[in-house]
Design a protein around this motif. Structure first.
Motif, PDB file in Angstrom:
ATOM      1  N   GLU A 262       0.820  -1.211   0.000  1.00  0.00           N
ATOM      2  CA  GLU A 262       0.000   0.000   0.000  1.00  0.00           C
ATOM      3  C   GLU A 262       0.856   1.264   0.000  1.00  0.00           C
ATOM      4  O   GLU A 262       0.485   2.269  -0.619  1.00  0.00           O
ATOM      5  N   MET A 263       1.996   1.221   0.662  1.00  0.00           N
ATOM      6  CA  MET A 263       2.915   2.368   0.614  1.00  0.00           C
ATOM      7  C   MET A 263       3.368   2.605  -0.823  1.00  0.00           C
ATOM      8  O   MET A 263       3.455   3.756  -1.276  1.00  0.00           O
ATOM      9  N   GLN A 264       3.624   1.537  -1.540  1.00  0.00           N
ATOM     10  CA  GLN A 264       4.033   1.665  -2.937  1.00  0.00           C
ATOM     11  C   GLN A 264       2.891   2.206  -3.787  1.00  0.00           C
ATOM     12  O   GLN A 264       3.101   3.027  -4.687  1.00  0.00           O
ATOM     13  N   THR A 265       1.671   1.784  -3.502  1.00  0.00           N
ATOM     14  CA  THR A 265       0.504   2.291  -4.229  1.00  0.00           C
ATOM     15  C   THR A 265       0.380   3.799  -4.064  1.00  0.00           C
ATOM     16  O   THR A 265       0.145   4.529  -5.034  1.00  0.00           O
TER      17      THR A 265
ATOM     18  N   GLY B 211       3.369  10.076  -7.927  1.00  0.00           N
ATOM     19  CA  GLY B 211       4.492  10.215  -8.841  1.00  0.00           C
ATOM     20  C   GLY B 211       5.849   9.983  -8.215  1.00  0.00           C
ATOM     21  O   GLY B 211       6.861  10.483  -8.707  1.00  0.00           O
ATOM     22  N   GLN B 212       5.872   9.227  -7.121  1.00  0.00           N
ATOM     23  CA  GLN B 212       7.127   8.953  -6.422  1.00  0.00           C
ATOM     24  C   GLN B 212       7.381   7.449  -6.322  1.00  0.00           C
ATOM     25  O   GLN B 212       7.889   6.962  -5.322  1.00  0.00           O
TER      26      GLN B 212
ATOM     27  N   GLN C  27       9.523   5.405  -7.664  1.00  0.00           N
ATOM     28  CA  GLN C  27      10.896   4.952  -7.456  1.00  0.00           C
ATOM     29  C   GLN C  27      11.308   5.129  -6.003  1.00  0.00           C
ATOM     30  O   GLN C  27      11.900   4.239  -5.398  1.00  0.00           O
ATOM     31  N   GLN C  28      10.958   6.255  -5.398  1.00  0.00           N
ATOM     32  CA  GLN C  28      11.293   6.457  -4.001  1.00  0.00           C
ATOM     33  C   GLN C  28      10.500   5.506  -3.103  1.00  0.00           C
ATOM     34  O   GLN C  28      11.005   5.037  -2.092  1.00  0.00           O
ATOM     35  N   GLY C  29       9.278   5.196  -3.485  1.00  0.00           N
ATOM     36  CA  GLY C  29       8.475   4.261  -2.723  1.00  0.00           C
ATOM     37  C   GLY C  29       9.076   2.878  -2.706  1.00  0.00           C
ATOM     38  O   GLY C  29       8.959   2.143  -1.721  1.00  0.00           O
ATOM     39  N   ALA C  30       9.726   2.513  -3.776  1.00  0.00           N
ATOM     40  CA  ALA C  30      10.329   1.193  -3.884  1.00  0.00           C
ATOM     41  C   ALA C  30      11.568   1.060  -3.019  1.00  0.00           C
ATOM     42  O   ALA C  30      12.013  -0.049  -2.714  1.00  0.00           O
ATOM     43  N   GLN C  31      12.122   2.179  -2.601  1.00  0.00           N
ATOM     44  CA  GLN C  31      13.356   2.116  -1.788  1.00  0.00           C
ATOM     45  C   GLN C  31      13.031   1.745  -0.406  1.00  0.00           C
ATOM     46  O   GLN C  31      12.877   1.963   0.545  1.00  0.00           O
TER      47      GLN C  31
END
Length: 115
Positions: A99-102, A108-109, A111-115
């Motif tokens: 859900e954080m990645q969603t 529009g972030q 890539q940063q969410g994936a970190q």
């Protein structure tokens, strides 16, 4: 965070502020019994700010603004186009991370969410 300090609050406790746990308990019990939300959304302010994204949750209607409350406020405000609504409801760590990645993707972030 500095970037949100000027963002207006559009939600509030529907029954005002509580000072004791008894007041919270009584308000919660009565709201649930009457089928009412514990929270309100200022539809006029919602219309004014014209959000493109709203995030809510469906884990607990007592803990925070529910999807029904958000949907009702969007309708009442007459938002057109309606904002994207993301409903969080994870019950596991993996679900929370997903859900954080969603949310990161929605703003529009990704890539940063994936970190």
């Amino acid at each position: 965070a500095e970037y949100i300090k000027d963002v207006p609050a559009i939600t509030a406790a529907a029954n005002g502020h509580f000072t004791t746990s008894r007041e919270v308990h009584d308000a919660t019990t009565n709201a649930v019994k009457d089928g009412k939300s514990l929270y309100s959304i200022d539809a006029a302010l919602l219309k004014e700010v014209k959000p493109t994204l709203m995030v809510t949750q469906d884990v607990c209607e007592v803990c925070a603004v529910s999807l029904d409350c958000v949907s009702g406020a969007i309708y009442k405000a007459g938002l057109d186009p309606a904002p994207q609504v993301i409903t969080l409801g994870a019950h596991t760590l993996d679900g929370i991370l997903t859900e954080m990645q969603t949310v990161a993707d929605a703003i529009g972030q990704g890539q940063q969410g994936a970190q």
